[in-house]
Design a protein around this motif. Sequence first.
Motif, PDB file in Angstrom:
ATOM      1  N   GLN A 112       9.734  69.186  -6.835  1.00 13.52           N
ATOM      2  CA  GLN A 112      10.364  67.888  -6.638  1.00 13.52           C
ATOM      3  C   GLN A 112       9.343  66.751  -6.522  1.00 13.52           C
ATOM      4  O   GLN A 112       8.376  66.844  -5.778  1.00 13.52           O
ATOM      5  CB  GLN A 112      11.212  67.915  -5.367  1.00 13.52           C
ATOM      6  N   ARG A 113       9.635  65.695  -7.227  1.00  7.33           N
ATOM      7  CA  ARG A 113       8.807  64.497  -7.180  1.00  7.33           C
ATOM      8  C   ARG A 113       8.899  63.845  -5.807  1.00  7.33           C
ATOM      9  O   ARG A 113       9.950  63.910  -5.158  1.00  7.33           O
ATOM     10  CB  ARG A 113       9.324  63.516  -8.235  1.00  7.33           C
ATOM     11  N   ARG A 114       7.805  63.231  -5.384  1.00  9.46           N
ATOM     12  CA  ARG A 114       7.797  62.551  -4.094  1.00  9.46           C
ATOM     13  C   ARG A 114       7.590  61.052  -4.263  1.00  9.46           C
ATOM     14  O   ARG A 114       7.017  60.600  -5.252  1.00  9.46           O
ATOM     15  CB  ARG A 114       6.668  63.090  -3.207  1.00  9.46           C
ATOM     16  N   SER A 115       8.055  60.337  -3.290  1.00 14.31           N
ATOM     17  CA  SER A 115       7.810  58.898  -3.222  1.00 14.31           C
ATOM     18  C   SER A 115       6.856  58.639  -2.066  1.00 14.31           C
ATOM     19  O   SER A 115       6.983  59.281  -1.018  1.00 14.31           O
ATOM     20  CB  SER A 115       9.130  58.170  -2.987  1.00 14.31           C
ATOM     21  N   PRO A 116       5.914  57.718  -2.201  1.00 14.62           N
ATOM     22  CA  PRO A 116       5.652  56.883  -3.377  1.00 14.62           C
ATOM     23  C   PRO A 116       4.829  57.640  -4.417  1.00 14.62           C
ATOM     24  O   PRO A 116       3.981  58.446  -4.074  1.00 14.62           O
ATOM     25  CB  PRO A 116       4.849  55.721  -2.787  1.00 14.62           C
ATOM     26  N   SER A 117       5.118  57.351  -5.649  1.00 14.14           N
ATOM     27  CA  SER A 117       4.325  57.918  -6.740  1.00 14.14           C
ATOM     28  C   SER A 117       4.592  57.083  -7.995  1.00 14.14           C
ATOM     29  O   SER A 117       5.374  56.133  -7.965  1.00 14.14           O
ATOM     30  CB  SER A 117       4.694  59.392  -6.971  1.00 14.14           C
ATOM     31  N   PHE A 118       3.951  57.498  -9.064  1.00 16.55           N
ATOM     32  CA  PHE A 118       4.084  56.741 -10.310  1.00 16.55           C
ATOM     33  C   PHE A 118       4.820  57.578 -11.355  1.00 16.55           C
ATOM     34  O   PHE A 118       4.467  58.727 -11.595  1.00 16.55           O
ATOM     35  CB  PHE A 118       2.702  56.353 -10.853  1.00 16.55           C
ATOM     36  N   ILE A 119       5.834  56.992 -11.951  1.00 17.75           N
ATOM     37  CA  ILE A 119       6.566  57.650 -13.028  1.00 17.75           C
ATOM     38  C   ILE A 119       6.208  56.963 -14.346  1.00 17.75           C
ATOM     39  O   ILE A 119       6.481  55.775 -14.517  1.00 17.75           O
ATOM     40  CB  ILE A 119       8.092  57.570 -12.789  1.00 17.75           C
TER      41      ILE A 119
END
Lengths: 212, 267
Positions: A112-119
């Motif tokens: 699972q992607r986490r925040s904060p991050s860059f898409i």
Amino acid sequence: MSANGHFASARLQSQRLTAIRNHYRCRRQKPGAVLIRILGMFVMGATALIGTCCANAQEAPAISETLPNLNVPEQEWGDDRKYVILHKTGVSVTEAEADFRFCWRFLPHGVQRRSPSFIPWRQTEATRSVTYDGGPYGLVGTAIGAIIQGPLERSVRQSRLYACMLPRGYARYRTSEDVWSLLNDDANPQKSIRLQALIAAGPVPPTPRMEP
Amino acid sequence: MKTLKRYVATAACLWLASGVAQAKIDSGARLITANEPVIVAQDRALVVLRIQSPWSMMSAFLMRIPSAAEISAYEAAKRAAYDKAGKKAGPYESFVFDYQGAPNFYELPVKKAMVRGAVALVVAELPPGDYILYGEGYSSFLYECMCFGTVGFTLHAGQATDLGTFLVDKGWEQSAVPELTGVSGLGRIGRMDYGLFAVGLRPVRPDDIAVPGLDSAKIAPAQLHAVGPFVETNTLLATRLAPVEGVLRYDRGKVIDIASGREALAN
């Protein structure tokens, strides 16, 4: 009946399904995952299951476009939430293949992607491999991981497939785990897509329809 | 047994999610707390979102569409990291890269709401830009993306924008929330090992909770438009935002932008 009306003999079909299932189960795991699975089984005392997984992987036959026998006896039906085939009345093979090809892109499951991050929007981004290696939980975690990996991954896969295909008008019909495995071979997605499209556009499957 | 299985699935979810390396980077977002004066900075955008959910840990996730310069910087950094990794990196297409640049993926959590209650009010300061409602999750993890259809909007610098109410309910039961009728009631396939949540967005209404300390006349309702499917594999589940009256509808899986009458194509 299949869409093109010809089946392999029951025995040959059974052998093929078994070989392909074994092939499928081995090919979709990385070497580390196989080791984890073996360790997990050892810890759980299920040593009898060790070592048989990939024995005949090299001998697996190429999958033909011959459809499996969809007239699966009731006692072989799998979990109706996961082990189903899809069908849509009136759809053409070409349309069904386009639908499956579109939806197949959503099936890989990453961490699972986490925040904060860059898409990187609209750019290709690698799927971050999910591993059931036990993390900080040692051998117990490894054992649990080996047990839960298959069922959980199939749940995730089917959930995504349904979210994509059911709104497009496809309906679910019961089948066996063997048939399902044949039709969901990640080692050969083009073939899986083709076979599923042939089924989806073919005659209404003889097994019960599930709602939704 | 079912309960045990669900606990195992939940634990697995947390376990898998915990495997993600997360460097400490500036989030780019600032959540406004209850005792804080609400001031709209000229170089920032203020976003207002209510969250209606039976669970207090839910979060909405927004993605700001990156500029061409941001994409170029990302690609350059990724290529440099790939070259540095050498042969062990494998194919470029499957190279997993943790970018340390400015983020564009933001969480609006109930846990940090300005006003708590049956409907939480979340107010946040974000970079201005074009956004999409990306997904739903909790504790900074994306649980399910709105990969099969969602909405987009623009946040303007020096302006407060009201997105309305983010609606989350059980997808496996028929929801009593009118907007979620078409995306709930999935039964057992909505609750295999992981529950699929029904998610919607209700555009702002006059009787919605107001932002304390901010003149409502200074808050503009978001101008929503439909956004077509997008692929996101680094998530647990994938779904679609429920139809939004006057904005978003579906035609056999196709995403339709109601205002233009055209299909919102896949991204």
